[in-house]
Design an enzyme around this catalytic site. Structure first.
Site, PDB file in Angstrom:
ATOM      1  N   GLN A  69      27.952  35.756  37.107  1.00  0.00           N
ATOM      2  CA  GLN A  69      28.148  36.507  35.864  1.00  0.00           C
ATOM      3  C   GLN A  69      29.450  36.087  35.185  1.00  0.00           C
ATOM      4  N   SER A 111      35.674  41.072  32.585  1.00  0.00           N
ATOM      5  CA  SER A 111      35.488  42.501  32.298  1.00  0.00           C
ATOM      6  C   SER A 111      34.509  42.712  31.153  1.00  0.00           C
ATOM      7  N   GLY A 122      31.138  34.147  44.186  1.00  0.00           N
ATOM      8  CA  GLY A 122      31.263  33.821  45.610  1.00  0.00           C
ATOM      9  C   GLY A 122      29.994  33.147  46.096  1.00  0.00           C
ATOM     10  N   GLN A 177      57.765  58.863  59.467  1.00  0.00           N
ATOM     11  CA  GLN A 177      56.607  58.032  59.837  1.00  0.00           C
ATOM     12  C   GLN A 177      55.320  58.855  59.662  1.00  0.00           C
ATOM     13  N   ARG A 204      54.295  59.379  56.052  1.00  0.00           N
ATOM     14  CA  ARG A 204      53.743  58.186  55.395  1.00  0.00           C
ATOM     15  C   ARG A 204      52.363  57.841  55.955  1.00  0.00           C
ATOM     16  N   GLY A 229      58.906  44.893  61.526  1.00  0.00           N
ATOM     17  CA  GLY A 229      58.871  43.423  61.446  1.00  0.00           C
ATOM     18  C   GLY A 229      57.576  42.852  61.993  1.00  0.00           C
ATOM     19  N   THR A 258      40.030  44.169  41.864  1.00  0.00           N
ATOM     20  CA  THR A 258      39.678  43.381  40.677  1.00  0.00           C
ATOM     21  C   THR A 258      38.183  43.100  40.601  1.00  0.00           C
ATOM     22  N   GLU A 294      34.167  43.221  41.004  1.00  0.00           N
ATOM     23  CA  GLU A 294      33.182  44.270  40.728  1.00  0.00           C
ATOM     24  C   GLU A 294      33.733  45.285  39.737  1.00  0.00           C
ATOM     25  N   ASP A 324      37.505  45.389  37.197  1.00  0.00           N
ATOM     26  CA  ASP A 324      38.937  45.672  37.301  1.00  0.00           C
ATOM     27  C   ASP A 324      39.137  47.200  37.318  1.00  0.00           C
TER      28      ASP A 324
HETATM   29  C1  LIG Z   1      41.049  40.448  58.321  1.00  0.00           C
HETATM   30  C2  LIG Z   1      39.870  39.879  57.736  1.00  0.00           C
HETATM   31  C3  LIG Z   1      38.990  40.950  57.217  1.00  0.00           C
HETATM   32  C4  LIG Z   1      37.709  40.400  56.752  1.00  0.00           C
HETATM   33  C5  LIG Z   1      36.961  41.506  56.159  1.00  0.00           C
HETATM   34  C6  LIG Z   1      35.697  40.959  55.728  1.00  0.00           C
HETATM   35  C7  LIG Z   1      34.965  42.058  55.146  1.00  0.00           C
HETATM   36  C8  LIG Z   1      34.217  41.556  54.021  1.00  0.00           C
HETATM   37  C9  LIG Z   1      35.082  41.561  52.798  1.00  0.00           C
HETATM   38  C10 LIG Z   1      34.633  41.214  51.754  1.00  0.00           C
HETATM   39  C11 LIG Z   1      33.187  40.938  51.645  1.00  0.00           C
HETATM   40  C12 LIG Z   1      32.930  40.257  50.465  1.00  0.00           C
HETATM   41  C13 LIG Z   1      32.295  41.179  49.523  1.00  0.00           C
HETATM   42  C14 LIG Z   1      32.789  40.730  48.246  1.00  0.00           C
HETATM   43  C15 LIG Z   1      31.937  41.159  47.223  1.00  0.00           C
HETATM   44  C16 LIG Z   1      32.611  40.756  45.968  1.00  0.00           C
HETATM   45  C17 LIG Z   1      31.650  40.835  44.947  1.00  0.00           C
HETATM   46  C18 LIG Z   1      32.301  40.720  43.633  1.00  0.00           C
HETATM   47  C19 LIG Z   1      31.249  40.387  42.671  1.00  0.00           C
HETATM   48  C20 LIG Z   1      31.677  40.548  41.246  1.00  0.00           C
HETATM   49  O1  LIG Z   1      32.798  40.750  40.915  1.00  0.00           O
HETATM   50  S1  LIG Z   1      30.393  40.427  40.154  1.00  0.00           S
HETATM   51  C21 LIG Z   1      31.096  40.660  38.583  1.00  0.00           C
HETATM   52  C22 LIG Z   1      31.465  42.085  38.359  1.00  0.00           C
HETATM   53  N1  LIG Z   1      31.848  42.275  37.000  1.00  0.00           N
HETATM   54  C23 LIG Z   1      32.175  43.434  36.532  1.00  0.00           C
HETATM   55  O2  LIG Z   1      32.194  44.415  37.240  1.00  0.00           O
HETATM   56  C24 LIG Z   1      32.460  43.487  35.060  1.00  0.00           C
HETATM   57  C25 LIG Z   1      33.018  44.804  34.632  1.00  0.00           C
HETATM   58  N2  LIG Z   1      32.569  45.130  33.291  1.00  0.00           N
HETATM   59  C26 LIG Z   1      31.557  46.000  33.045  1.00  0.00           C
HETATM   60  O3  LIG Z   1      30.985  46.561  33.957  1.00  0.00           O
HETATM   61  C27 LIG Z   1      31.189  46.253  31.624  1.00  0.00           C
HETATM   62  O4  LIG Z   1      31.318  45.200  30.819  1.00  0.00           O
HETATM   63  C28 LIG Z   1      31.911  47.475  31.030  1.00  0.00           C
HETATM   64  C29 LIG Z   1      31.288  48.699  31.688  1.00  0.00           C
HETATM   65  C30 LIG Z   1      33.393  47.461  31.312  1.00  0.00           C
HETATM   66  C31 LIG Z   1      31.729  47.522  29.523  1.00  0.00           C
HETATM   67  O5  LIG Z   1      30.431  47.215  29.212  1.00  0.00           O
HETATM   68  P1  LIG Z   1      29.842  47.296  27.719  1.00  0.00           P
HETATM   69  O6  LIG Z   1      28.462  46.809  27.732  1.00  0.00           O
HETATM   70  O7  LIG Z   1      30.793  46.664  26.788  1.00  0.00           O
HETATM   71  O8  LIG Z   1      29.750  48.807  27.606  1.00  0.00           O
HETATM   72  P2  LIG Z   1      30.487  49.924  26.806  1.00  0.00           P
HETATM   73  O9  LIG Z   1      30.376  49.680  25.334  1.00  0.00           O
HETATM   74  O10 LIG Z   1      31.826  50.166  27.360  1.00  0.00           O
HETATM   75  O11 LIG Z   1      29.516  51.071  27.217  1.00  0.00           O
HETATM   76  C32 LIG Z   1      28.190  51.219  26.683  1.00  0.00           C
HETATM   77  C33 LIG Z   1      27.515  52.345  27.411  1.00  0.00           C
HETATM   78  O12 LIG Z   1      27.056  51.850  28.655  1.00  0.00           O
HETATM   79  C34 LIG Z   1      27.524  52.695  29.702  1.00  0.00           C
HETATM   80  N3  LIG Z   1      27.657  51.855  30.891  1.00  0.00           N
HETATM   81  C35 LIG Z   1      28.520  50.836  31.078  1.00  0.00           C
HETATM   82  N4  LIG Z   1      28.312  50.309  32.305  1.00  0.00           N
HETATM   83  C36 LIG Z   1      27.312  51.004  32.863  1.00  0.00           C
HETATM   84  C37 LIG Z   1      26.669  50.927  34.127  1.00  0.00           C
HETATM   85  N5  LIG Z   1      27.039  50.045  35.060  1.00  0.00           N
HETATM   86  N6  LIG Z   1      25.680  51.785  34.379  1.00  0.00           N
HETATM   87  C38 LIG Z   1      25.302  52.712  33.475  1.00  0.00           C
HETATM   88  N7  LIG Z   1      25.879  52.834  32.256  1.00  0.00           N
HETATM   89  C39 LIG Z   1      26.879  51.994  31.961  1.00  0.00           C
HETATM   90  C40 LIG Z   1      28.811  53.227  29.179  1.00  0.00           C
HETATM   91  O13 LIG Z   1      29.180  54.382  29.866  1.00  0.00           O
HETATM   92  C41 LIG Z   1      28.470  53.478  27.740  1.00  0.00           C
HETATM   93  O14 LIG Z   1      27.748  54.677  27.683  1.00  0.00           O
HETATM   94  P3  LIG Z   1      27.878  55.596  26.391  1.00  0.00           P
HETATM   95  O15 LIG Z   1      27.439  54.774  25.242  1.00  0.00           O
HETATM   96  O16 LIG Z   1      29.317  56.003  26.299  1.00  0.00           O
HETATM   97  O17 LIG Z   1      26.984  56.734  26.709  1.00  0.00           O
HETATM   98  C1  FAD Z   2      37.734  37.532  45.017  1.00  0.00           C
HETATM   99  C2  FAD Z   2      36.878  37.648  43.790  1.00  0.00           C
HETATM  100  C3  FAD Z   2      35.505  37.521  43.924  1.00  0.00           C
HETATM  101  C4  FAD Z   2      34.691  37.569  42.795  1.00  0.00           C
HETATM  102  N1  FAD Z   2      33.344  37.379  42.936  1.00  0.00           N
HETATM  103  C5  FAD Z   2      32.576  37.332  41.824  1.00  0.00           C
HETATM  104  C6  FAD Z   2      31.173  37.054  41.924  1.00  0.00           C
HETATM  105  O1  FAD Z   2      30.627  36.881  43.015  1.00  0.00           O
HETATM  106  N2  FAD Z   2      30.452  36.977  40.789  1.00  0.00           N
HETATM  107  C7  FAD Z   2      31.007  37.174  39.568  1.00  0.00           C
HETATM  108  O2  FAD Z   2      30.287  37.080  38.583  1.00  0.00           O
HETATM  109  N3  FAD Z   2      32.311  37.470  39.448  1.00  0.00           N
HETATM  110  C8  FAD Z   2      33.102  37.545  40.532  1.00  0.00           C
HETATM  111  N4  FAD Z   2      34.439  37.827  40.417  1.00  0.00           N
HETATM  112  C9  FAD Z   2      35.005  38.059  39.091  1.00  0.00           C
HETATM  113  C10 FAD Z   2      35.411  39.510  38.883  1.00  0.00           C
HETATM  114  O3  FAD Z   2      34.310  40.334  38.771  1.00  0.00           O
HETATM  115  C11 FAD Z   2      36.299  39.608  37.652  1.00  0.00           C
HETATM  116  O4  FAD Z   2      37.464  38.872  37.917  1.00  0.00           O
HETATM  117  C12 FAD Z   2      36.615  41.055  37.354  1.00  0.00           C
HETATM  118  O5  FAD Z   2      35.490  41.719  36.852  1.00  0.00           O
HETATM  119  C13 FAD Z   2      37.808  41.206  36.371  1.00  0.00           C
HETATM  120  O6  FAD Z   2      37.563  40.538  35.213  1.00  0.00           O
HETATM  121  P1  FAD Z   2      38.614  39.505  34.579  1.00  0.00           P
HETATM  122  O7  FAD Z   2      38.921  38.512  35.619  1.00  0.00           O
HETATM  123  O8  FAD Z   2      37.996  39.068  33.327  1.00  0.00           O
HETATM  124  O9  FAD Z   2      39.899  40.341  34.295  1.00  0.00           O
HETATM  125  P2  FAD Z   2      40.517  40.680  32.870  1.00  0.00           P
HETATM  126  O10 FAD Z   2      39.588  41.603  32.164  1.00  0.00           O
HETATM  127  O11 FAD Z   2      40.879  39.435  32.163  1.00  0.00           O
HETATM  128  O12 FAD Z   2      41.790  41.469  33.316  1.00  0.00           O
HETATM  129  C14 FAD Z   2      43.135  41.073  33.030  1.00  0.00           C
HETATM  130  C15 FAD Z   2      43.966  42.326  32.736  1.00  0.00           C
HETATM  131  O13 FAD Z   2      43.529  42.904  31.522  1.00  0.00           O
HETATM  132  C16 FAD Z   2      43.313  44.293  31.669  1.00  0.00           C
HETATM  133  N5  FAD Z   2      42.214  44.697  30.780  1.00  0.00           N
HETATM  134  C17 FAD Z   2      41.052  44.042  30.520  1.00  0.00           C
HETATM  135  N6  FAD Z   2      40.315  44.727  29.638  1.00  0.00           N
HETATM  136  C18 FAD Z   2      40.989  45.839  29.328  1.00  0.00           C
HETATM  137  C19 FAD Z   2      40.751  46.956  28.479  1.00  0.00           C
HETATM  138  N7  FAD Z   2      39.600  47.070  27.788  1.00  0.00           N
HETATM  139  N8  FAD Z   2      41.676  47.919  28.390  1.00  0.00           N
HETATM  140  C20 FAD Z   2      42.818  47.835  29.105  1.00  0.00           C
HETATM  141  N9  FAD Z   2      43.113  46.806  29.936  1.00  0.00           N
HETATM  142  C21 FAD Z   2      42.204  45.825  30.050  1.00  0.00           C
HETATM  143  C22 FAD Z   2      42.940  44.461  33.145  1.00  0.00           C
HETATM  144  O14 FAD Z   2      43.235  45.773  33.593  1.00  0.00           O
HETATM  145  C23 FAD Z   2      43.839  43.417  33.803  1.00  0.00           C
HETATM  146  O15 FAD Z   2      45.099  44.008  33.998  1.00  0.00           O
HETATM  147  C24 FAD Z   2      35.269  37.792  41.524  1.00  0.00           C
HETATM  148  C25 FAD Z   2      36.653  37.957  41.417  1.00  0.00           C
HETATM  149  C26 FAD Z   2      37.444  37.889  42.527  1.00  0.00           C
HETATM  150  C27 FAD Z   2      38.930  38.046  42.386  1.00  0.00           C
END
Ligand SMILES: CCCCCCCC/C=C\CCCCCCCCCC(=O)SCCNC(=O)CCNC(=O)[C@H](O)C(C)(C)COP(=O)(O)OP(=O)(O)OC[C@H]1O[C@@H](n2cnc3c(N)ncnc32)[C@H](O)[C@@H]1OP(=O)(O)O
Ligand code: FAD
Length: 669
Positions: A142, A149, A182, A335, A338, A406, A427, A429, A431
């Protein structure tokens, strides 16, 4: 003693003997059921006893070695899952205890759920079995270089070509390169790619597409596809086991039926048809993963706390009088103040995670029945709880490192790697700030609807009690009054509501709603946090209403629940005072009560972390060993460092000897 991995002397036996509750029963309360304890224990031991899953030298491996080791572990885990015919539950736990982030996390955690959630039945029938048998490996593509974001700002295009019945997937700019997914960099053969759907000359916004990236014969990228890893990440070992990747498309063609078509379709002629469902369901996979991240927060936090509590019981500093014993650092009130709130938070997150899983399942069932009314609540809860629990957990792991002095800074403590692996959860899934602003938006909408008489439901139901909550004053008179759940709930509800109403009032004074929201966003964040903390406190109280069995278990959980709530009250005292929910005197009484509760936890602290039932293998920490035999382990671990492979270090001849022999001299001396 289920969690012992070895060790003949139990240096923590004295601590364990002071516990006032049945640890095995607490294990059941923590895990959720006796069955859960049994299966967790069995899978953890299976992993711990298998040499392929060793991880004690992980932080010393180069990136390439670490990645190869991850591939080996993932393949071996799969082999064991097949050989032992493990159930899905067992297989998930086995992967958890392998404890090394890798492509499988995204394959099972996002690729498969995305197809299940957004694919039609036919698409699921085609793709899911292949994924289940690992005939294909998938990731979730994505995020792009330019946008993460702002999902609506993604630039990759998927343009329908009616002549060939295909989509043409293209990366038009550098910033449209997929960046971060990933498993993408080196392992995946397929991806669910999010791209702007263009058909009949119109841009219909972001949609999901299944795209094959690599050949199933020799793993080379398919024509038109550029792929690679995005480079080393924070910390040694840690998340560097994951091949977060970059991906570019040069007019890559895919069949029309590889658009995920459950929510909307493109017909053979190129007509766009949107089903009768909210378009936010496109974000469903993120909601699912956020819910699992909340459950993971309690795992990471409990792990860090287990290490810090056990070590604090072993570590002694000062206090020796006339040759008497020194003081265990766990006895220092600082301790305790905290550490014990973090212990309480681990339990709080565990129970709220359990509840969130229930909420998610409930919402999914309603969606199946075409009832979309609870979707905003599910989004707000998953976004808010993901944000609050991951931020607090990341901070807590670092605090646990400091609590271990330490030695906490050594890789062998397990804490640096745990922190480095965990901290991106703030960050990925979503920020955490961006997600809290989504919660704030939901709260502002709820407040604005109060005026029209709409009764809020679910986690905002308390807002319906606005007449009372806007003016009530806490009746707490003594420190002991703070043990009354109703007294705590009342002030948390009043604080959350008053903060939300204040924000709403201030926004209404701005020239426009949008400007007001932007101007007030720092306050809105705090308002969202207050609401989410109320949810966590409430769910902990609700847990205590359930049937909790075992000697002393309920009493311990009551103490932890009160600590969690009163610690938050103390930490955010400014909120409670400025909104007039409590007086400074009542704030001081809460702190007094907190001190008493810490004293009650102290004799139970080690047993409370034993109840997490972690093996030494999973903890991976010389400080957190079950037997408490810390010093010999620390000493032995040091000798494993590659620097100690030779007595005289590499570089001595070139860089140390000339210096010591003064062959390079200052001319002035
Ligand atoms: C010591 C060693 C230890 C080892 C341990 C190992 C253990 C294992 C560790 C780790 C394992 C690995 C696991 C890792 C997994 C990592 C996976 C990471 C994957 C990713 O990051 S994928 C990419 C994720 N990306 C995001 O999350 C992006 C974030 N942005 C958004 O979600 C959206 O763009 C937004 C919500 C911020 C804005 O969207 P937009 O369309 O512009 O919407 P708005 O205009 O703000 O809202 C419109 C309307 O929609 C509603 N809405 C928004 N989102 C949702 C939703 N998800 N569901 C339902 N409704 C939603 C929003 O409320 C608005 O509603 P309204 O109009 O107000 O009624
Ligand atoms: C370890 C790791 C694994 C990941 N795995 C995946 C994956 O498998 N698939 C995938 O698709 N993505 C993955 N991502 C991406 C991840 O989902 C994005 O990095 C995350 O959603 C944040 O988006 P960004 O990097 O664009 O941050 P940005 O949005 O650029 O954030 C930068 C700064 O801007 C601020 N900011 C942004 N928008 C606003 C706002 N509207 N108002 C106020 N402040 C704002 C934030 O708070 C932050 O401080 C991964 C990221 C990491 C670090």
């Amino acid at each position: 003693m289920a969690a012992v991995d070895g060790g003949e002397v139990d240096h923590l036996a004295g601590e364990r003997a002071t516990a006032h509750f049945d640890v095995d029963a607490m294990k059941v309360a923590w895990a959720g059921s006796r069955h859960a304890v049994e299966v967790n224990d069995r899978m953890a031991r299976l992993v711990a006893s298998d040499p392929v899953f060793r991880k004690d030298t992980r932080t010393m491996l180069s990136r390439k070695e670490l990645f190869k080791d991850t591939l080996k572990k993932a393949a071996h885990a799969w082999k064991r899952i097949v050989e032992l015919r493990l159930t899905e539950e067992e297989a998930n736990l086995l992967r958890l205890y392998v404890d090394q982030p890798g492509y499988v996390d995204l394959h099972w955690g996002m690729f498969v759920p995305a197809i299940k959630g957004q694919g039609t039945e036919e698409q699921q029938k085609k793709w899911v079995p292949m994924a289940y048998k690992f005939q294909i490996i998938g990731c979730y593509a994505q995020t792009e270089l330019g946008h993460g974001s702002n999902v609506q700002g993604l630039e990759t295009t998927a343009t329908f070509d009616p002549n060939t019945d295909e989509f043409v997937v293209h990366s038009p700019t550098l910033t449209s390169s997929k960046w971060w997914p990933g498993g993408l960099g080196k392992a995946s053969t397929h991806a669910v790619v999010y791209a702007r759907l263009i058909t009949q000359g119109k841009d219909y916004g972001i949609h999901g597409f299944i795209v094959q990236l690599r050949s199933l014969d020799d793993h080379s990228p398919l024509p038109g596809i550029t792929l690679g890893d995005i480079g080393g990440k924070f910390g040694s070992g840690a998340y560097n086991s994951m091949d977060n990747g970059v991906l570019r498309f040069d007019h890559v063609r895919i069949p029309r039926d590889q658009m995920l078509m459950r929510l909307s379709q493109v017909t053979r002629e190129g007509k766009y048809v949107h089903s009768d469902v909210p378009k936010q369901l496109l974000y469903g996979t993120m909601v699912y993963v956020r819910q699992t991240i909340v459950a993971d927060a309690s795992k990471a936090l409990s792990r860090a706390v287990c290490i810090a509590v056990r070590y604090s019981a072993i570590r002694k500093q000062f206090g020796s009088q006339a040759g008497g014993p020194e003081t265990q650092v766990l006895n220092y009130k600082t301790q305790q103040s905290r550490l014990f709130p973090l212990l309480a938070s681990a339990y709080a997150y565990r129970f709220v995670g359990e509840w969130l899983k229930w909420l998610y399942t409930d919402v999914m069932q309603k969606l199946e029945a075409k009832d979309y009314s609870t979707l905003p609540e599910a989004h707000a809860c998953t976004a808010g709880l993901k944000s609050v629990t991951t931020s607090a957990t990341a901070d807590a792991i670092e605090e646990c490192r400091k609590l271990c002095g330490g030695h906490g800074y050594l890789n062998s403590s397990g804490l640096p790697e745990l922190f480095a692996v965990y901290v991106p959860a703030c960050t990925y899934e979503g920020d955490n700030v961006v997600l809290l602003l989504q919660v704030a938006r939901f709260l502002m909408k709820t407040v604005s609807q109060l005026a029209s008489g709409k009764q809020p439901v679910g986690t905002t139901a308390y807002m319906g009690n606005i007449q009372y909550l806007m003016q009530c004053k806490s009746a707490v008179n003594t420190a002991g009054d703070w043990l009354n759940p109703a007294a705590i709930k009342e002030v948390f509800e009043a604080r959350a509501l008053r903060m939300a109403v204040n924000c709403a009032q201030n926004i209404s004074k701005a020239p426009s709603q949008e400007e007001g929201f932007s101007e007030l966003s720092p306050d809105l964040l705090e308002s969202a946090v207050a609401h989410v903390q109320l949810i966590i406190v409430t769910k902990f109280f609700e847990k205590l209403q359930q049937d909790i069995i075992g000697h002393g278990v309920k009493e311990q959980l009551q103490n932890l629940c009160n600590i969690y709530a009163l610690f938050l009250l103390h930490k955010h005292l400014g909120d409670f005072l400025s909104t007039g929910c409590i007086t400074p005197k009542q704030g001081a009484l809460a702190n007094e009560q907190l001190g008493r509760l810490y004293a009650q936890v102290r004799p139970n602290a080690v047993a409370l972390v034993d109840a997490f039932d972690y093996t030494d293998h999973y903890l991976s920490s010389v400080l957190g060993r079950y037997d408490g035999d810390v010093y010999p382990a620390l000493y032995a671990e040091a000798w494993k460092d590659p620097l100690n492979e030779t007595v005289i270090p590499d570089g001595y001849q070139e860089h140390l000897r000339p210096l010591l022999k003064q062959q390079l001299k200052f001319s002035r001396l």
